[in-house]
Write an enzyme that holds these catalytic residues in place. Structure first.
Site, PDB file in Angstrom:
ATOM      1  N   SER A 138      67.525  89.184  68.919  1.00 11.59           N
ATOM      2  CA  SER A 138      66.093  88.782  69.084  1.00 11.59           C
ATOM      3  C   SER A 138      65.678  87.582  68.626  1.00 11.59           C
ATOM      4  O   SER A 138      64.440  86.863  68.481  1.00 11.59           O
ATOM      5  CB  SER A 138      65.271  89.940  68.129  1.00 11.59           C
ATOM      6  OG  SER A 138      65.542  89.683  66.792  1.00 11.59           O
ATOM      7  N   LYS A 162      62.934  81.387  62.324  1.00 11.70           N
ATOM      8  CA  LYS A 162      62.346  82.420  62.931  1.00 11.70           C
ATOM      9  C   LYS A 162      61.075  82.835  62.807  1.00 11.70           C
ATOM     10  O   LYS A 162      60.933  82.979  61.627  1.00 11.70           O
ATOM     11  CB  LYS A 162      63.497  83.614  63.062  1.00 11.70           C
ATOM     12  CG  LYS A 162      63.158  84.892  64.008  1.00 11.70           C
ATOM     13  CD  LYS A 162      64.266  85.634  64.066  1.00 11.70           C
ATOM     14  CE  LYS A 162      64.124  86.895  64.938  1.00 11.70           C
ATOM     15  NZ  LYS A 162      65.238  88.088  64.701  1.00 11.70           N
ATOM     16  N   SER A 180      71.101  90.581  66.183  1.00 11.56           N
ATOM     17  CA  SER A 180      70.109  89.578  66.701  1.00 11.56           C
ATOM     18  C   SER A 180      70.246  88.170  66.638  1.00 11.56           C
ATOM     19  O   SER A 180      69.524  87.282  66.850  1.00 11.56           O
ATOM     20  CB  SER A 180      68.764  90.078  66.235  1.00 11.56           C
ATOM     21  OG  SER A 180      68.263  91.224  66.674  1.00 11.56           O
TER      22      SER A 180
END
Length: 471
Positions: free
Chosen positions: A155, A80, A179
């Site tokens: 996210s 990420k 997330s």
């Protein structure tokens, strides 16, 4: 979508690479697939030459004894884009960090490299990890590879989409309020947030030092176990962990409360299947103090700690950026509206955070643990999200059972508890709605039970998938 040639699991790939299969050839195939599925927008940066160099290096360092290779030898792992990879840019999906070239690996990435992994690109995300849909005004929204016209959740949206589309077998995300688990649920993969503090936190742009942790997204729970062993430094992931008892608390039954009807149908069917396989599921809502404390603690901690977390990370960037500079350039107006007030000193906000952390959070953890103990349960089982994947274009409002409700609190309703109290929590696929949308089933257990919880989740997933028929 077509899938990459099997095997595509972390453990099987590592074994094959250790025994002579070319990691570079596999990485090349994965890169070709990423190019073919560029419209998915899962990656914000992916340097093919760098990936191939890393994979060739893995091939060149294969020892004579396959048993001595790392647990992740040659395996591509996505990262990420709020987690540092040395020599690569970490943008966190926001304009002010477009040129933020990381000096060193985040602690988690260092452990992946030590285990032989091939770090494979930086994945798209909701800007600054402040959202649950996967929209991004800088790099564009991430697509959902298993649900057309839907977002992947956030996210950690790009990592979930990349795993669901078989671009990579696994990847890293971060989880403040859900997330990792929310996009896992929306994309039909597995997602795990460990006990807070279990994995290294250095080199990560965090939202909250009390709530944040790096988490994992993968195709199945066996791969979560392998990666958890590496990231925790606790095991190589190959040993058989202790199992928690198959006695779970299921809140809001029958009917599962205020949940989308199709989601409720899938979860109810899953509950019935588990019972048919001898699992004991106790229908018992949390006492009112639990949701009340969640409401009082959730935002005061996150909002109260974000300024310090952002400033701490900004001190490490090559071209220093102030908190004001970071926030003023935020592209998403919804994110900017949340963050702008945090640039100002606010003693009342600080006091709310202090009380939430020192008084209310411990009370919440105690109440949740007592609820499990009172019912003799090892874990809590709930739908990961009360709605399936959000539609493309979803922003601050969604529809739930005929009502218009706020997107963020709706999607984090069931993921929030573990995030606040620091418990491990895992989302596994429970099935699909009549429209073919993935539904996740979440298991939460008290802090420190990580590997036992993962073993329980693996058994649960096997029952639901029909691969464990023992009564």
């Amino acid at each position: 979508m077509s899938r990459l040639p099997e095997p595509h699991s972390v453990r099987e790939l590592a074994r094959e690479f250790a025994h002579g299969r070319s990691a570079a050839e596999y990485a090349g195939d994965a890169l070709d697939r990423c190019r073919a599925h560029r419209s998915l927008n899962a990656f914000v940066s992916l340097d093919a030459d760098r990936v191939l160099r890393r994979a060739r290096a893995a091939d060149g360092t294969r020892p004579d004894d396959p048993a001595s290779t790392g647990a992740l030898h040659g395996v591509p792992i996505a990262v990420k884009d709020n987690i540092d990879v040395a020599g690569e840019v970490t943008t966190a999906g926001t304009p002010a960090l477009r040129g933020n070239l990381a000096r060193a690996d985040a602690g988690v990435c260092s452990r992946l490299r030590q285990a032989g992994a091939v770090l494979f690109g930086k994945t798209n995300m909701h800007e600054l990890a402040y959202g649950v849909t996967g929209e991004n005004r800088v790099y564009g929204a991430v697509g959902n590879p298993v649900a057309g016209g839907r977002l992947p959740g956030g996210s950690s949206s790009g990592t979930a989409a990349a795993v669901a589309a078989s671009l990579v077998p696994a990847g890293l995300g971060t989880d403040t309020g859900g997330s990792v688990r929310i996009p896992a649920s929306c994309c039909g993969v597995t997602g795990f947030r460990p006990t807070t503090g279990r994995y290294p936190t250095g080199g990560v742009l965090r939202v909250s030092h009390t709530r944040d942790t790096v988490g994992i997204l993968a195709g199945d729970v066996d791969d979560l176990l392998v990666l958890d062993g590496v990231l925790s430094g606790e095991a190589d992931g190959t040993g058989e962990p202790e199992r928690l008892p198959t006695r779970l608390v299921v809140p809001s039954c029958p009917g599962l409360g205020d949940v989308d009807a199709e989601v409720a149908s899938v979860v109810t069917r899953a509950v019935r299947t588990l019972r048919e396989h001898g699992w004991t599921l106790v229908e018992a809502d949390f006492p009112p103090t639990v949701p009340e404390l969640i409401e009082r603690v959730s935002f005061p901690i996150a909002l109260g700690e974000t300024p310090a977390c952002f400033r701490q990370y900004l001190e490490t960037v090559r071209e220093p950026t102030t908190l004001d500079g970071l926030v003023s350039s935020v592209a998403d107006p919804d994110v900017r509206d949340i963050l702008l007030p945090l640039c100002r000193e606010d003693p009342e906000r600080d006091e709310k955070r202090r009380r939430a952390v020192t008084e209310l959070r411990p009370a919440l953890a105690a109440a949740a643990a007592e609820h499990l103990l009172a019912h003799g349960a090892s874990a809590c089982l709930v739908p990961t999200t009360v709605l399936p994947a959000p539609r493309v274009g979803t922003r601050t409002l969604v529809r739930l059972n005929g009502r218009t409700v706020s997107t963020f609190p709706t999607y984090v309703r069931n993921t929030n508890l573990a995030s606040i109290v620091g418990w491990p929590s895992v989302s596994i696929p429970a099935g699909r709605t009549e429209r073919g949308l993935p539904v996740g089933l979440q298991l939460d257990a008290p802090a420190g039970t990580d590997r036992a919880l993962l073993a329980l989740a693996r058994d649960c997933a096997r029952v639901l998938a029909g691969t464990d028929t023992a009564l």
